[in-house]
Structure formats: C-alpha cells, structure tokens
Design an enzyme around this catalytic site. Sequence first.
Site, PDB file in Angstrom:
ATOM      1  N   ARG A  81     -22.600  -3.344 -12.307  1.00 36.56           N
ATOM      2  CA  ARG A  81     -23.104  -3.523 -13.658  1.00 36.56           C
ATOM      3  C   ARG A  81     -22.142  -4.327 -14.517  1.00 36.56           C
ATOM      4  O   ARG A  81     -22.546  -5.166 -15.333  1.00 36.56           O
ATOM      5  CB  ARG A  81     -23.370  -2.156 -14.280  1.00 36.56           C
ATOM      6  CG  ARG A  81     -23.970  -2.224 -15.673  1.00 36.56           C
ATOM      7  CD  ARG A  81     -23.017  -1.632 -16.664  1.00 36.56           C
ATOM      8  NE  ARG A  81     -23.528  -1.660 -18.016  1.00 36.56           N
ATOM      9  CZ  ARG A  81     -22.847  -1.242 -19.051  1.00 36.56           C
ATOM     10  NH1 ARG A  81     -21.624  -0.764 -18.880  1.00 36.56           N
ATOM     11  NH2 ARG A  81     -23.345  -1.316 -20.259  1.00 36.56           N
ATOM     12  N   SER A  83     -27.793  -1.890 -19.667  1.00 36.91           N
ATOM     13  CA  SER A  83     -27.192  -0.574 -19.525  1.00 36.91           C
ATOM     14  C   SER A  83     -27.411  -0.080 -18.093  1.00 36.91           C
ATOM     15  O   SER A  83     -27.891  -0.819 -17.227  1.00 36.91           O
ATOM     16  CB  SER A  83     -27.813   0.399 -20.533  1.00 36.91           C
ATOM     17  OG  SER A  83     -29.179   0.615 -20.221  1.00 36.91           O
ATOM     18  N   GLN A 121     -36.423   0.228 -27.509  1.00 31.36           N
ATOM     19  CA  GLN A 121     -35.392   0.788 -28.374  1.00 31.36           C
ATOM     20  C   GLN A 121     -35.475   0.183 -29.771  1.00 31.36           C
ATOM     21  O   GLN A 121     -35.278   0.882 -30.773  1.00 31.36           O
ATOM     22  CB  GLN A 121     -33.996   0.527 -27.780  1.00 31.36           C
ATOM     23  CG  GLN A 121     -32.858   1.148 -28.571  1.00 31.36           C
ATOM     24  CD  GLN A 121     -32.898   2.662 -28.557  1.00 31.36           C
ATOM     25  OE1 GLN A 121     -33.453   3.251 -27.636  1.00 31.36           O
ATOM     26  NE2 GLN A 121     -32.326   3.292 -29.558  1.00 31.36           N
ATOM     27  N   SER A 137     -34.801  11.660 -18.588  1.00 34.33           N
ATOM     28  CA  SER A 137     -34.203  11.996 -19.874  1.00 34.33           C
ATOM     29  C   SER A 137     -32.706  11.782 -19.798  1.00 34.33           C
ATOM     30  O   SER A 137     -32.018  12.415 -19.007  1.00 34.33           O
ATOM     31  CB  SER A 137     -34.516  13.457 -20.233  1.00 34.33           C
ATOM     32  OG  SER A 137     -33.897  13.815 -21.459  1.00 34.33           O
ATOM     33  N   ASN A 138     -32.204  10.873 -20.625  1.00 39.12           N
ATOM     34  CA  ASN A 138     -30.786  10.505 -20.576  1.00 39.12           C
ATOM     35  C   ASN A 138     -29.991  11.347 -21.565  1.00 39.12           C
ATOM     36  O   ASN A 138     -29.528  10.867 -22.591  1.00 39.12           O
ATOM     37  CB  ASN A 138     -30.644   9.012 -20.894  1.00 39.12           C
ATOM     38  CG  ASN A 138     -29.216   8.528 -20.684  1.00 39.12           C
ATOM     39  OD1 ASN A 138     -28.422   9.189 -20.027  1.00 39.12           O
ATOM     40  ND2 ASN A 138     -28.897   7.378 -21.243  1.00 39.12           N
ATOM     41  N   SER A 185     -26.347  10.329 -22.879  1.00 40.69           N
ATOM     42  CA  SER A 185     -26.044   9.413 -23.970  1.00 40.69           C
ATOM     43  C   SER A 185     -25.515  10.159 -25.181  1.00 40.69           C
ATOM     44  O   SER A 185     -24.853   9.581 -26.040  1.00 40.69           O
ATOM     45  CB  SER A 185     -27.301   8.631 -24.355  1.00 40.69           C
ATOM     46  OG  SER A 185     -28.318   9.510 -24.813  1.00 40.69           O
ATOM     47  N   GLY A 198     -26.996  13.330 -16.770  1.00 42.94           N
ATOM     48  CA  GLY A 198     -25.823  13.696 -17.552  1.00 42.94           C
ATOM     49  C   GLY A 198     -24.931  12.494 -17.803  1.00 42.94           C
ATOM     50  O   GLY A 198     -25.205  11.376 -17.378  1.00 42.94           O
ATOM     51  N   ILE A 223     -21.595  10.090 -17.524  1.00 44.67           N
ATOM     52  CA  ILE A 223     -20.745   9.640 -16.419  1.00 44.67           C
ATOM     53  C   ILE A 223     -19.302  10.039 -16.735  1.00 44.67           C
ATOM     54  O   ILE A 223     -18.786   9.718 -17.796  1.00 44.67           O
ATOM     55  CB  ILE A 223     -20.845   8.125 -16.212  1.00 44.67           C
ATOM     56  CG1 ILE A 223     -22.289   7.748 -15.855  1.00 44.67           C
ATOM     57  CG2 ILE A 223     -19.891   7.659 -15.124  1.00 44.67           C
ATOM     58  CD1 ILE A 223     -22.502   6.270 -15.684  1.00 44.67           C
ATOM     59  N   HIS A 261     -44.026  23.333  -9.374  1.00 44.47           N
ATOM     60  CA  HIS A 261     -43.910  24.044  -8.101  1.00 44.47           C
ATOM     61  C   HIS A 261     -45.269  24.429  -7.529  1.00 44.47           C
ATOM     62  O   HIS A 261     -45.343  24.965  -6.410  1.00 44.47           O
ATOM     63  CB  HIS A 261     -43.048  25.299  -8.277  1.00 44.47           C
ATOM     64  CG  HIS A 261     -42.258  25.654  -7.065  1.00 44.47           C
ATOM     65  ND1 HIS A 261     -42.299  24.932  -5.889  1.00 44.47           N
ATOM     66  CD2 HIS A 261     -41.383  26.675  -6.816  1.00 44.47           C
ATOM     67  CE1 HIS A 261     -41.500  25.465  -4.998  1.00 44.47           C
ATOM     68  NE2 HIS A 261     -40.939  26.550  -5.529  1.00 44.47           N
ATOM     69  N   ASP A 286     -42.865  21.127  -3.351  1.00 44.92           N
ATOM     70  CA  ASP A 286     -41.916  22.102  -2.826  1.00 44.92           C
ATOM     71  C   ASP A 286     -40.484  21.599  -2.964  1.00 44.92           C
ATOM     72  O   ASP A 286     -40.238  20.425  -3.270  1.00 44.92           O
ATOM     73  CB  ASP A 286     -42.240  22.439  -1.362  1.00 44.92           C
ATOM     74  CG  ASP A 286     -42.291  21.198  -0.484  1.00 44.92           C
ATOM     75  OD1 ASP A 286     -41.364  20.378  -0.556  1.00 44.92           O
ATOM     76  OD2 ASP A 286     -43.277  21.043   0.264  1.00 44.92           O
TER      77      ASP A 286
END
Length: 495
Positions: free
Chosen positions: A304, A319, A391, A412-413, A416, A437, A439, A465, A469
């Site tokens: 990146r 990003s 954004q 879902s970030n 950030s 989560g 980094i 569920h 599975d």
Amino acid sequence: MLTASRKSFKLLSVLVSQQFCCRRSHPQTFRYKRSLQIPFFRWEGDCSRSLHTSIVWQGPIVQFKLSDIGEGIMEVTVKEWYVKEGDKVSQFDSICEVQSDKASVTITSRYDGVIRKLYYDVDATALVGKPLVDIETESSSELIQEEDVVETPAMAREEHTHQEIKGHKTQATPAVRRLAMENNIKLSEVVGTGKDGRILKEDILNFLAKQTGAILPPTPPFQEIQTPCPTPSVLAAAAAGLVGTPSTTKPPPKTIRPVFTEKDVTEPIKGFQKAMVKTMMAALKIPHFGYCDEVDLSRLVTLRSELRRVSESRGVKLSYMPFFIKAASLGLLHFPILNASVDESCQNITYKASHNIGLAMDTSQGLLVPNVKNVQLLSVFEIAQELNRLQALGAAGQLGATELSGGTFTLSNIGSIGGTYAKPVILPPEVAIGALGKIQVLPRFDASGELIPAHIMKVSWSADHRIIDGATMCRFSNLWREYLENPACMVLDLK
C-alpha cells in the site's frame, strides 16, 4: 391643475372602457377563473403632470406538496430550510432538506415564483402528500390549474431532488427525466456534462451503453476527486500502519465536552436513529454465530505504501479498505452463501449475483452503511474511487437511498476509531458481517523462529447461524486472510 386632473381621470376611464369592450367583443374568452388576476393601477408623479400607470399582477398561489420519495416513506423530518417567506425561487432551486429513516433528500422547486408560506419549522415532521410551501407562481392560471392547483402529482424522486457535492447540482430537463425514468435510471447516478452539471440526453445514452448487467456506480471526474496534500501527521500515521476511514483526509479528532442539564429532556426518536431501532430489533431475532481471528498485514502495508503515491497522483486517497473489500469479494466467489439473503420465515435463500459490499460509516448523522456496488467487477483503484465519493457524500450529509440500499455483505471498520475486537450485528436481510480492528505493531515469530515486528489486525465475524455453520465462516475467513497476508495472490484471481 384642476384641468390636468380631469384629463388624467378621463384617460383612466378610457383605459377601463377599452378593457371592458374587449371582454364583450370576445365573450368566449371571458370565463371565471379561481385564480383571476386583477390589475392594480398605481399613480406616479405629480398630479400636474400626465398620468402614468403600471399594472402589478398577483400570480396564482400553488401548494407545493411533499411527493412520494419512494421506499414506502410516509413521513420525514425537516432538517434545514434553504428559503424563507418572500424569497424568489426558480425551477431546480433547493427549497429544503428532509430526512427519513432511510436517507437525506434535498427537495427542489418545480416552479418559478415567490415563497409565500412555510408549513413546517426545522425538526418538525412533514407528511407525504401534505403541503411544504406555498409558491406564488409566475405561470398562467390555466397552466397552474392543469398542473397543480389542488394537488401535486407524485413524481419520481429524481424529479424533485438533487445531490449537491461541492456546490454542483444534478439537473435535467423534463424530456431527459422521462428518458431516465423509461430506462429505470436514477439521475443521482449519472454524471452531467452540460452547463452547471446539467444532465443531457447524451449522458443518459452513454450511461446506458456502459451498463453491464447491473447498474454500476459512476466514476466522478478527475477534478472532482482531487484531494489536498496530506499533512505530516497524516503521513506519519499512515507510515505507522494505522487504518483510517476511506476518506479524502483523516478527520480531526472530535472534542467531547461534558453536558450539564438542569432537568430531564425527552425528545422523539426519528430519522436515522429510528431506522436503527427497526434494524437492530429485526437483527437480534437472528441467531448469531461469532468467529474471531488475526491477520498479519505486514506485506500489505508495504504494498500500500508503494501504491499510495501512484493513487494520489491520480487524485484518489488509497486506504486499506479497498484491499479488504476486494479480498472479501474474491472470497464470496468461493462461498456465495455468505452473499445471500433469506426471507422473513427463513424458508428460501436468494444468492445475490452482485457483491454490494457495505461499509459502516460514522457520520454527523449517526451510523450509516453505504455500499460499493458490484465489487466483483471493480479493481482496487475503482473501489478506492467509490469509497472517496461515498465518504464525501457522508461528510456532506448527502448519502441517498441509492448509496444506502441494496447491500449484500458488510464490513465495519471499528479500528478507524481505535477498537480491537467487536461483536458486529448482522444487517438483515444480509447473513454475514465483519468488524475490523486497528492495525497494531506487535511482536511475532517468523518462519525461522526469529522475533520480528508485525502489523497485526484483529477481525471479528458474525453470521446467521440458521443457514451458515462455523466451518463455512472459518474457511471464508482463512481465504480472506490469505489474500491480505499475501496480496500477490490476489493478482491471480483478479478479473
């Protein structure tokens, strides 16, 4: 002076007589109209001078009603007025911004005229089919009677609304709107090339020509996605491997101030908050299965950093999210049940052809989940472009139903903001969601047993569920992790 006054009165009598005679000579054109326009004669100048008259016409007043904006919405909240009583408006001028439990919409005028009455205050609830404003129009009374003296016909959302991004309006003539409606095209998805961003017939035809099965999101022109140079602090954070939101610039941290009140305050739940109530109540009826893992992004951090300069030279902030989203799409090709939906009674499964991957976004309006359409057909760079656009819309409060509906899978970030683990809640009718989560640089052992610093990110998955599975969720996560830990492998499967 008396003689001059008599002459003036005589002139006035002649004018009135001529008008009456004209009416009598053409009886077929004289008929009663509810909005009959009466001329008003005004005296100007000194009585000793010759008489001057000017005619001021009072135009018909039209009740401009809130039309059906789709999605079964029956009421909205008035968030902001762009006009006040006495203001002159033209067609396509913004009147107000309203917010439903699904999206924010800017209402625009259908008429040229003057605003005479506002029916609602800010934060009041407006009902579909009820008047928003009274407009004294400049059209003839016959035209207004034909169009909207009693009731404004329900029109498509795009005929009443536009999205404003950096001051540009989405505008179109009635003929172009009809062409778009006949081809089931939303004007908010078409980039206008006419004056002031007006959508032309050629734009609709070009949009149709570019369609490949499903409607693809538009790519903004290069100059519309130019971003300011990142600050040294932003570059330092990026070099450290921090995950940011897919925005043009990293937003400054919000200052949380204590709030002291003297008494309890009760207010209704409305807008996007009301939508969250409905969605979460439906979501928690689903039996959730949770799975967590960690991903070593050390190679992706290096890749990146190499591609970021190239992307920014093209005007797009790159990003980590485009890589996460593309890896998820590649994984969904192998596990299509995760890109499916079930009916309310859980009797049928629908496998979705499009990978419309949503991104939970923290905005000034609350938690919103716009989605990138047809990720399976997009490159990493094209995903980054679309994330930049979403954004920008989120920051401006202009995310519409097009961006917020149709999702098939969500990421879902939470990293950030600073979270490590989360327990994400599925957004029905989707069947899976992932929470990413932050980094962190943590000590890990390499293949030879040496202790090295590694860029580690935690991921938490939730799945329905009833149809998914644990083994399926685990195998998908392993494949997704493999793409990110060895990004060169993604090249083999990119289309």
